[in-house]
Scaffold this active site. Structure first.
Site, PDB file in Angstrom:
ATOM      1  N   SER A  84      45.929  10.674  31.126  1.00 35.25           N
ATOM      2  CA  SER A  84      46.038   9.790  32.040  1.00 35.25           C
ATOM      3  C   SER A  84      45.344  10.061  33.579  1.00 35.25           C
ATOM      4  O   SER A  84      45.314  11.293  34.069  1.00 35.25           O
ATOM      5  CB  SER A  84      47.205   9.226  32.452  1.00 35.25           C
ATOM      6  OG  SER A  84      47.646   8.029  33.518  1.00 35.25           O
ATOM      7  N   LYS A 128      55.499   0.315  26.251  1.00 32.69           N
ATOM      8  CA  LYS A 128      55.434  -0.854  27.121  1.00 32.69           C
ATOM      9  C   LYS A 128      56.432  -2.014  26.572  1.00 32.69           C
ATOM     10  O   LYS A 128      56.905  -2.693  27.409  1.00 32.69           O
ATOM     11  CB  LYS A 128      53.973  -1.532  27.032  1.00 32.69           C
ATOM     12  CG  LYS A 128      53.187  -0.550  27.831  1.00 32.69           C
ATOM     13  CD  LYS A 128      51.616  -1.047  27.833  1.00 32.69           C
ATOM     14  CE  LYS A 128      50.842  -0.044  28.533  1.00 32.69           C
ATOM     15  NZ  LYS A 128      49.456  -0.760  28.848  1.00 32.69           N
ATOM     16  N   ASP A 180      48.331  -5.392  33.466  1.00 37.46           N
ATOM     17  CA  ASP A 180      47.276  -5.060  32.320  1.00 37.46           C
ATOM     18  C   ASP A 180      46.565  -6.677  31.965  1.00 37.46           C
ATOM     19  O   ASP A 180      45.620  -6.718  31.857  1.00 37.46           O
ATOM     20  CB  ASP A 180      48.118  -4.740  31.195  1.00 37.46           C
ATOM     21  CG  ASP A 180      48.359  -3.205  30.888  1.00 37.46           C
ATOM     22  OD1 ASP A 180      47.725  -2.613  31.907  1.00 37.46           O
ATOM     23  OD2 ASP A 180      49.073  -2.815  30.240  1.00 37.46           O
ATOM     24  N   ALA A 204      48.223  -4.538  18.122  1.00 36.29           N
ATOM     25  CA  ALA A 204      48.877  -5.405  18.412  1.00 36.29           C
ATOM     26  C   ALA A 204      50.201  -4.638  19.277  1.00 36.29           C
ATOM     27  O   ALA A 204      51.158  -5.177  19.162  1.00 36.29           O
ATOM     28  CB  ALA A 204      49.566  -6.469  17.202  1.00 36.29           C
ATOM     29  N   GLY A 205      49.806  -3.530  19.826  1.00 36.00           N
ATOM     30  CA  GLY A 205      50.930  -2.772  20.769  1.00 36.00           C
ATOM     31  C   GLY A 205      50.895  -3.668  22.196  1.00 36.00           C
ATOM     32  O   GLY A 205      50.390  -4.869  22.087  1.00 36.00           O
ATOM     33  N   ALA A 251      49.419  -3.403  25.242  1.00 34.23           N
ATOM     34  CA  ALA A 251      47.997  -3.621  25.615  1.00 34.23           C
ATOM     35  C   ALA A 251      47.421  -4.999  24.836  1.00 34.23           C
ATOM     36  O   ALA A 251      46.844  -5.686  25.598  1.00 34.23           O
ATOM     37  CB  ALA A 251      46.806  -2.533  25.625  1.00 34.23           C
TER      38      ALA A 251
HETATM   39  O1  SKM Z   1      48.955  -0.094  31.781  1.00 36.09           O
HETATM   40  C1  SKM Z   1      48.252   0.981  32.212  1.00 36.09           C
HETATM   41  C2  SKM Z   1      49.388   1.880  32.675  1.00 36.09           C
HETATM   42  O2  SKM Z   1      49.860   1.266  34.113  1.00 36.09           O
HETATM   43  C3  SKM Z   1      48.508   3.233  33.299  1.00 36.09           C
HETATM   44  C4  SKM Z   1      47.863   3.840  31.960  1.00 36.09           C
HETATM   45  C5  SKM Z   1      47.296   5.198  32.086  1.00 36.09           C
HETATM   46  O3  SKM Z   1      47.445   5.779  33.111  1.00 36.09           O
HETATM   47  O4  SKM Z   1      46.605   5.730  31.279  1.00 36.09           O
HETATM   48  C6  SKM Z   1      47.251   3.091  31.051  1.00 36.09           C
HETATM   49  C7  SKM Z   1      47.805   1.853  31.027  1.00 36.09           C
HETATM   50  O5  SKM Z   1      48.528   1.611  29.738  1.00 36.09           O
END
Ligand code: SKM
Length: 492
Positions: A224, A273, A311, A349-350, A352
């Site tokens: 991330s 999520k 998102d 379908a997760g 996101a």
């Molecule tokens: O929705 C975002 C999440 O808030 C942060 C993120 C990340 O840091 O890779 C990715 C998405 O899932």
């Protein structure tokens, strides 16, 4: 030592057991020429034939210790097991060196009580500083360690071993840890951040007891870029906060454990999520209808967890803006959403995927869902009055031209950058292709879509937009969009 100094270390640890000396004078030279305050770490064996990795015999240890004390090395670190014997030497011959007594804690889950007792015993050896190296299996096991840092009467260093222990370093300055370990950029040690990240990303020099903690709850988490972006933005507006990666296995237990007001807000990533909805005390209507939360804020007035979804608007507006831009280039302009009436093909379908599906439906698109597990595709399609089709049909699906394709699966994400959910030839049916994957910025799917003439929207655009929304919720003020975009431009 020079490398550590160049990368910004304040102090360096030399592990005697992993060095080879033919004569003690070499060690004397090294100490005399040290360029940084030093911890000389002696892992001493009581038996001569070893047992511990990196350890030296007790005789050598005693010899080294005498030299270190004579030369006033800033810190000497010794094992708890031999501490009382060795500290006698220091008593014979006063020195300016401080003694760190360390112990390795493994086996059963470390409780507050167990750690507290151990620290008291270690302190009673006469230690100036106590160090705990604790094996943890879950991030929740770091909590008692952080509590020890706050309450210890003696200066305390604590490291929780492994990638789930990373916050024991990143949060140590907040909870009163004596020092933080960082590794050189050429090293990788699970749970030990690089020195450069401590200085440049987390800016630990600014962290203090009043610093609010934010973090990404995800598994995996190390890919991330949220820590890079949020820490930069927090510093930029002068907000006293730190944003850390949180490698979480059990979401409910995580929130049960870290329930103090210090933990002020969370981003939620894969695969949590959907489960995050049930962990919140209140959920914003949009997130509730989507059934996925990607942002959680601890309400300052009552400590309750409130869930949001940033998102959805992030990806839908990114797609709309790209379509509108093309319309303007072509001299047209429509007042309705450019997605309205179009077939919106969704892969995944997760969490996101749900945000994309609900956003597209709200804008008047006809949603078609493909997912490896067909049952999940069907459930999501039903929720947005769309259609679910078997995954095998994705490559040949082409009921009309000018459709929109959105990948919300992890296919193509680093390190598997050679993968794509849809073959190049099949992409000709799409006017626009969006990929929620943002590492790399241009995935194979986007590259091939561009080659066949589609408009492409990178996951980076969604990433930045969802982060802007999150930042606002975290801090209660506007996000510094320009500088956040500049950072993304330069670093992603
Ligand atoms: O929705 C975002 C999440 O808030 C942060 C993120 C990340 O840091 O890779 C990715 C998405 O899932």
């Amino acid at each position: 030592m020079d490398k550590a100094k160049a990368e910004g270390a304040d102090i360096v640890e030399l592990r005697l057991g992993s060095m080879s000396f033919s004569h003690i004078s070499q060690l004397q030279n090294l100490i005399n020429q040290r360029t940084l305050p030093t911890i000389l770490s002696l892992r001493v064996n009581e038996s001569t034939n070893g047992g511990k990795v990196d350890s030296i015999s007790k005789n050598t240890g005693l010899q080294v210790l005498r030299v270190a004390l004579q030369l006033d090395v800033e810190f000497v670190e010794i094992d708890y097991e031999v501490a009382s014997d060795i500290i006698m030497i220091e008593n014979d011959k006063p020195s300016n060196s401080q003694i760190i007594v360390s112990s390795y804690v493994n086996g059963e889950r470390p409780s507050r009580e167990r750690l507290g007792n151990l620290i008291a015993c270690m302190q009673s050896t006469g230690a100036d500083v106590v160090k705990l190296i604790v094996e943890v299996n879950y991030i929740t096991e770091v909590a008692p360690i952080l509590q020890m840092l706050t309450h210890s009467q003696v200066p305390l260093i604590a490291t929780a071993v492994g990638s789930r222990g990373l916050i024991s370093q990143l949060l140590a300055p907040k909870f009163g840890g004596f020092l933080v370990y960082g590794c050189l950029k050429s090293q990788t040690i699970p749970g030990i951040p690089t020195l450069l990240s401590l200085k440049q990303v987390y800016k630990l020099d600014h962290v203090n007891p009043w610093t609010k903690i934010f973090g990404l709850v995800s598994n995996p988490v190390s890919h991330s870029k949220s820590p890079l972006l949020h820490n930069y933005a927090l510093r930029h507006i002068g907000y006293n906060g730190i944003y850390v990666p949180l490698l979480v296995d059990n979401l409910k237990e995580f929130f049960r454990t870290y329930e103090s007001m210090d933990f002020a807000g969370f981003s939620v990533g894969i695969p949590h999520k959907e489960a995050a909805v049930a962990c919140c005390d209140e959920v914003h209507p949009l997130a509730k209808s989507i059934g996925a939360v990607n942002t959680i804020v601890r309400r300052p007035t009552d400590g309750k967890l409130v869930g949001y979804n940033t998102d959805c608007m992030a990806c839908i507006t990114a797609i709309e803006d790209a379509l509108r831009e093309r319309e303007v280039e072509n001299g047209g302009i429509s007042h309705s959403s450019p997605i309205a009436g179009k077939i919106f093909v969704l892969v995944g379908a997760g969490g996101a995927g749900r945000a994309l599906a609900f956003g597209a439906k709200e804008r008047g698109a006809r949603v078609v869902v493909f997912n490896r597990k067909f049952e999940r595709a069907k459930a999501l399609a039903a929720a947005v009055s769309g259609e679910a089709l078997p995954y095998e049909c994705l490559d040949s699906y082409c009921p009309e031209d000018g459709m929109i394709l959105a990948n919300a699966s992890a296919i193509g994400m680093e390190p598997h950058t050679d993968r794509s959910p849809v073959p190049k030839e099949a992409l000709r049916a799409y006017k626009l292709v969006f990929d929620a994957v943002y590492t790399p910025r241009i995935t194979r799917l986007l590259r091939e879509a561009e080659e066949v003439g589609a408009i492409v929207v990178s996951g980076v655009e969604m990433f930045i937009r969802q982060a802007l929304g999150q930042f606002k919720l975290f801090t209660g003020g506007p996000a510094p969009e320009d500088i956040m975009r500049k950072l993304v431009q330069e670093q992603f």
